[in-house]
Write a protein that holds these residues in place. Structure first.
Motif, PDB file in Angstrom:
ATOM      1  N   ASP A 196      -6.568  11.138   1.576  1.00 34.21           N
ATOM      2  CA  ASP A 196      -7.600  11.007   0.569  1.00 34.21           C
ATOM      3  C   ASP A 196      -6.914  10.938  -0.792  1.00 34.21           C
ATOM      4  O   ASP A 196      -6.638  11.964  -1.423  1.00 34.21           O
ATOM      5  CB  ASP A 196      -8.566  12.203   0.638  1.00 34.21           C
ATOM      6  N   LEU A 197      -6.629   9.717  -1.210  1.00 33.51           N
ATOM      7  CA  LEU A 197      -5.855   9.562  -2.441  1.00 33.51           C
ATOM      8  C   LEU A 197      -6.711   9.656  -3.688  1.00 33.51           C
ATOM      9  O   LEU A 197      -6.220   9.499  -4.803  1.00 33.51           O
ATOM     10  CB  LEU A 197      -5.049   8.271  -2.388  1.00 33.51           C
ATOM     11  N   ASN A 198      -8.002   9.967  -3.482  1.00 34.16           N
ATOM     12  CA  ASN A 198      -8.824  10.271  -4.645  1.00 34.16           C
ATOM     13  C   ASN A 198      -8.564  11.697  -5.111  1.00 34.16           C
ATOM     14  O   ASN A 198      -8.906  12.063  -6.220  1.00 34.16           O
ATOM     15  CB  ASN A 198     -10.313  10.116  -4.317  1.00 34.16           C
ATOM     16  N   SER A 199      -7.981  12.499  -4.227  1.00 34.75           N
ATOM     17  CA  SER A 199      -7.668  13.880  -4.609  1.00 34.75           C
ATOM     18  C   SER A 199      -6.189  14.150  -4.349  1.00 34.75           C
ATOM     19  O   SER A 199      -5.853  14.966  -3.471  1.00 34.75           O
ATOM     20  CB  SER A 199      -8.475  14.888  -3.791  1.00 34.75           C
ATOM     21  N   PRO A 200      -5.309  13.500  -5.091  1.00 35.06           N
ATOM     22  CA  PRO A 200      -3.877  13.671  -4.831  1.00 35.06           C
ATOM     23  C   PRO A 200      -3.414  15.124  -5.016  1.00 35.06           C
ATOM     24  O   PRO A 200      -2.493  15.559  -4.323  1.00 35.06           O
ATOM     25  CB  PRO A 200      -3.186  12.741  -5.837  1.00 35.06           C
ATOM     26  N   SER A 223       0.832  -1.208   0.000  1.00 31.83           N
ATOM     27  CA  SER A 223       0.000   0.000   0.000  1.00 31.83           C
ATOM     28  C   SER A 223       0.869   1.261   0.000  1.00 31.83           C
ATOM     29  O   SER A 223       0.509   2.261  -0.626  1.00 31.83           O
ATOM     30  CB  SER A 223      -1.032  -0.028   1.135  1.00 31.83           C
ATOM     31  N   ASP A 278       0.468   4.021  -2.886  1.00 26.25           N
ATOM     32  CA  ASP A 278       0.089   5.387  -2.524  1.00 26.25           C
ATOM     33  C   ASP A 278       1.128   6.410  -2.995  1.00 26.25           C
ATOM     34  O   ASP A 278       0.779   7.510  -3.428  1.00 26.25           O
ATOM     35  CB  ASP A 278      -0.141   5.503  -1.010  1.00 26.25           C
ATOM     36  N   LYS A 316       0.432   6.864  -6.567  1.00 27.09           N
ATOM     37  CA  LYS A 316      -0.771   7.695  -6.775  1.00 27.09           C
ATOM     38  C   LYS A 316      -0.456   9.166  -6.561  1.00 27.09           C
ATOM     39  O   LYS A 316      -1.050  10.040  -7.176  1.00 27.09           O
ATOM     40  CB  LYS A 316      -1.869   7.289  -5.789  1.00 27.09           C
TER      41      LYS A 316
END
Ligand code: GLU
Length: 307
Positions: free
Chosen positions: A254-258, A70, A74, A77
């Protein structure tokens, strides 16, 4: 691999910059570890250098392979691409043993059977090991750590952010562990060998490790290794003044908004952010941030993250 000493004595002058990020894979990347990753990445890239990734998976009981996966995912990402292949401590046990053997030939390295609570009771400040086992005859069948006897020497260095720092090894630290009771090599030994093997020219890491540095410099001197430069960045703290050391609701990434995360970290690092940058792609954000990265703007004191 070559663990013999440097003979040139020239300190990092002609070497291209090589930095590293060395997370311990005991959980997911969190705001605190990402903060360190970004600082070390930007510093390396701003010096036109290499940024290496090292997984501190020495302690097989705590390191988890799902955490390693992970962390790598990450970082990717976040667009933080490391150079060269990932270095795993668990693949370097023979190197640590070799360094330990070199030290054994020159220094007093002795078995110690004291437990953590013994040391707390024995030591006047609860921290410094008073050398209790130095003169004991300890049978090899007993569970034992290996400690190195430290001289009465003051080690000084200049941290790139905190300036002059010094520590007297016998007065401030005491004999310290090179191999733990559970058989794992200790962090102090491993990190020195790793930094040597990865040819690290500058270490960027959290200030909780500032007071470990003199021990590491002393080991480097004993082993004939070049001492890298050091930059200890401030710790991120929670409101309760504890260091962020785990992913919790406040520190979860919040890795949807790097991109937003990248901007948040740049703010925490007190780096300049133009209005354009906020609109940029992740790549543009890192490129601009690298261009303008300024260690003089880094905060020195711990940073509290509002919950
Ligand atoms: N693995 C250590 C940590 O995650 C860092 C060690 C180092 O940078 O020297 O705190």
């Amino acid at each position: 691999m070559d663990l013999s000493g440097d003979v040139s004595g020239v300190k990092n002058l002609n070497l291209a910059y090589r930095g590293r990020f060395a997370p311990s894979p005991t959980g997911k990347l969190h705001l605190g570890s990402l903060f360190t990753a970004v600082a070390s990445y930007l510093r390396a890239k701003s010096r036109n250098g290499q940024w290496l990734l090292r997984i501190d998976d020495l302690d097989g009981t705590r390191a988890r392979s799902e955490s390693i996966d992970s962390i790598l995912i990450d970082l990717e990402k976040m667009g933080l691409c490391w150079d060269e292949s990932v270095y795993y401590q668990s693949q370097h046990l023979q190197d640590y043993e070799r360094a330990l053997n070199i030290l054994r030939q020159r220094e007093n390295i002795y078995p110690c059977i004291c437990s953590r609570s013994d040391i707390q009771n024995l030591s006047t400040d609860g921290l410094k090991y008073p050398g209790t086992c130095r003169t004991k005859n300890i049978s090899s069948s007993e569970l034992q750590a290996l400690r190195i006897q430290v001289p009465n020497v003051t080690i000084r260095f200049k941290d790139l952010l905190h300036g002059h720092f010094e520590q007297n090894l016998s007065l401030d630290i005491g004999d310290f562990v090179l191999r733990r009771r559970d058989g794992f090599y200790a962090y102090q030994l491993a990190v020195v060998v790793d930094d040597r093997l990865q040819h690290i020219t500058e270490v960027v890491r959290g200030s909780d490790l500032l007071d470990n540095t003199p021990r590491q410099i002393w080991l480097q001197q004993l082993l004939g290794y070049t001492t890298p430069d050091y930059l200890h960045i401030p710790l991120l703290m929670k409101n309760n003044k504890n260091k962020i050391s785990k992913s919790t609701s406040e520190t979860l990434l919040d890795l949807n908004s790097p991109r937003q995360l990248a901007i948040k970290i740049l703010r925490l690092l007190n780096q300049p952010i133009s209005a354009d940058l906020e609109e940029g792609t992740l790549e543009e954000i890192w490129r601009e941030a690298t261009l303008h990265f300024d260690i003089n703007r880094l905060p020195q004191s711990p940073i509290t993250i509002p919950s």
